[in-house]
Design a protein around this motif. Structure first.
Motif, PDB file in Angstrom:
ATOM      1  N   PRO A 210       0.738  -1.414  -0.056  1.00 36.62           N
ATOM      2  CA  PRO A 210      -0.098   0.187   0.060  1.00 36.62           C
ATOM      3  C   PRO A 210       0.783   1.115  -0.074  1.00 36.62           C
ATOM      4  O   PRO A 210       0.603   2.162  -0.600  1.00 36.62           O
ATOM      5  CB  PRO A 210      -0.832  -0.098   1.249  1.00 36.62           C
ATOM      6  CG  PRO A 210      -1.076  -1.646   1.499  1.00 36.62           C
ATOM      7  CD  PRO A 210       0.271  -2.057   1.128  1.00 36.62           C
ATOM      8  N   ASP A 211       2.105   1.412   0.759  1.00 41.16           N
ATOM      9  CA  ASP A 211       2.720   2.510   0.737  1.00 41.16           C
ATOM     10  C   ASP A 211       3.400   2.575  -0.218  1.00 41.16           C
ATOM     11  O   ASP A 211       3.786   3.627  -0.963  1.00 41.16           O
ATOM     12  CB  ASP A 211       3.587   2.516   2.086  1.00 41.16           C
ATOM     13  CG  ASP A 211       2.936   2.888   3.214  1.00 41.16           C
ATOM     14  OD1 ASP A 211       1.773   3.159   3.273  1.00 41.16           O
ATOM     15  OD2 ASP A 211       3.429   2.451   4.368  1.00 41.16           O
ATOM     16  N   ILE A 212       4.191   1.378  -1.176  1.00 43.06           N
ATOM     17  CA  ILE A 212       4.902   1.542  -2.152  1.00 43.06           C
ATOM     18  C   ILE A 212       3.897   2.036  -3.542  1.00 43.06           C
ATOM     19  O   ILE A 212       4.420   2.904  -4.253  1.00 43.06           O
ATOM     20  CB  ILE A 212       5.563   0.246  -2.516  1.00 43.06           C
ATOM     21  CG1 ILE A 212       6.615  -0.179  -1.528  1.00 43.06           C
ATOM     22  CG2 ILE A 212       5.853  -0.016  -3.910  1.00 43.06           C
ATOM     23  CD1 ILE A 212       6.784  -1.638  -1.691  1.00 43.06           C
TER      24      ILE A 212
ATOM     25  N   SER B  47      -2.309   1.557  -8.289  1.00 43.43           N
ATOM     26  CA  SER B  47      -3.024   0.678  -7.276  1.00 43.43           C
ATOM     27  C   SER B  47      -2.102  -0.341  -6.665  1.00 43.43           C
ATOM     28  O   SER B  47      -0.965  -0.500  -6.984  1.00 43.43           O
ATOM     29  CB  SER B  47      -3.914   0.110  -8.323  1.00 43.43           C
ATOM     30  OG  SER B  47      -3.649  -0.764  -8.910  1.00 43.43           O
ATOM     31  N   VAL B  48      -2.715  -0.893  -5.631  1.00 43.82           N
ATOM     32  CA  VAL B  48      -1.738  -1.970  -5.119  1.00 43.82           C
ATOM     33  C   VAL B  48      -1.645  -3.048  -5.995  1.00 43.82           C
ATOM     34  O   VAL B  48      -0.504  -3.622  -6.160  1.00 43.82           O
ATOM     35  CB  VAL B  48      -2.341  -2.577  -3.621  1.00 43.82           C
ATOM     36  CG1 VAL B  48      -1.844  -3.729  -3.037  1.00 43.82           C
ATOM     37  CG2 VAL B  48      -2.418  -1.247  -2.479  1.00 43.82           C
TER      38      VAL B  48
ATOM     39  N   ARG C 201       1.892  -6.290  -9.464  1.00 45.31           N
ATOM     40  CA  ARG C 201       2.094  -6.753 -10.885  1.00 45.31           C
ATOM     41  C   ARG C 201       3.677  -6.234 -11.107  1.00 45.31           C
ATOM     42  O   ARG C 201       4.712  -6.932 -11.623  1.00 45.31           O
ATOM     43  CB  ARG C 201       1.204  -6.324 -11.712  1.00 45.31           C
ATOM     44  CG  ARG C 201       1.327  -7.094 -12.920  1.00 45.31           C
ATOM     45  CD  ARG C 201       0.101  -6.723 -14.052  1.00 45.31           C
ATOM     46  NE  ARG C 201      -0.231  -5.304 -14.218  1.00 45.31           N
ATOM     47  CZ  ARG C 201      -1.286  -4.688 -13.602  1.00 45.31           C
ATOM     48  NH1 ARG C 201      -2.148  -5.365 -12.679  1.00 45.31           N
ATOM     49  NH2 ARG C 201      -1.583  -3.323 -13.469  1.00 45.31           N
ATOM     50  N   TRP C 202       3.965  -4.987 -11.028  1.00 41.94           N
ATOM     51  CA  TRP C 202       5.333  -4.557 -11.176  1.00 41.94           C
ATOM     52  C   TRP C 202       6.206  -5.239 -10.409  1.00 41.94           C
ATOM     53  O   TRP C 202       7.314  -5.386 -11.028  1.00 41.94           O
ATOM     54  CB  TRP C 202       5.405  -2.746 -11.230  1.00 41.94           C
ATOM     55  CG  TRP C 202       4.598  -2.262 -11.923  1.00 41.94           C
ATOM     56  CD1 TRP C 202       4.255  -2.647 -13.337  1.00 41.94           C
ATOM     57  CD2 TRP C 202       4.330  -0.793 -12.043  1.00 41.94           C
ATOM     58  NE1 TRP C 202       3.571  -1.543 -13.985  1.00 41.94           N
ATOM     59  CE2 TRP C 202       3.820  -0.381 -13.097  1.00 41.94           C
ATOM     60  CE3 TRP C 202       4.798  -0.024 -11.188  1.00 41.94           C
ATOM     61  CZ2 TRP C 202       3.560   0.915 -13.327  1.00 41.94           C
ATOM     62  CZ3 TRP C 202       4.412   1.420 -11.385  1.00 41.94           C
ATOM     63  CH2 TRP C 202       3.608   1.845 -12.556  1.00 41.94           C
TER      64      TRP C 202
END
Length: 67
Positions: A20-22, A29-30, A35-36
């Motif tokens: 969530p913070d990243i 989005s989370v 995915r990344w």
């Protein structure tokens, strides 16, 4: 109000813990951050099942992606 220019030099070298913070740092989005994180070369790491990233690495990677 003056605009603050963000550069690598004025980013604190700190870990960002949790997707969530990243995702918030990357303004995605989370699910997108997750995915990344699976793609080679994306500086999102896992330790004990927990995601983390270094703010300066993410910033550098995100800038190079946008260029």
């Amino acid at each position: 109000m003056d605009e603050i220019k963000i550069t690598e030099a004025n980013l604190p070298v700190e870990r960002i813990w949790g997707l969530p913070d990243i995702a918030a740092f990357l303004d995605v989005s989370v699910d997108t951050a997750r995915r990344w994180s699976r793609k080679p070369g994306v500086p999102i790491y896992r330790c004990g099942g927990r995601y983390y990233a270094f703010r300066s690495e993410l910033w550098r990677w995100h800038r190079s992606k946008a260029a």
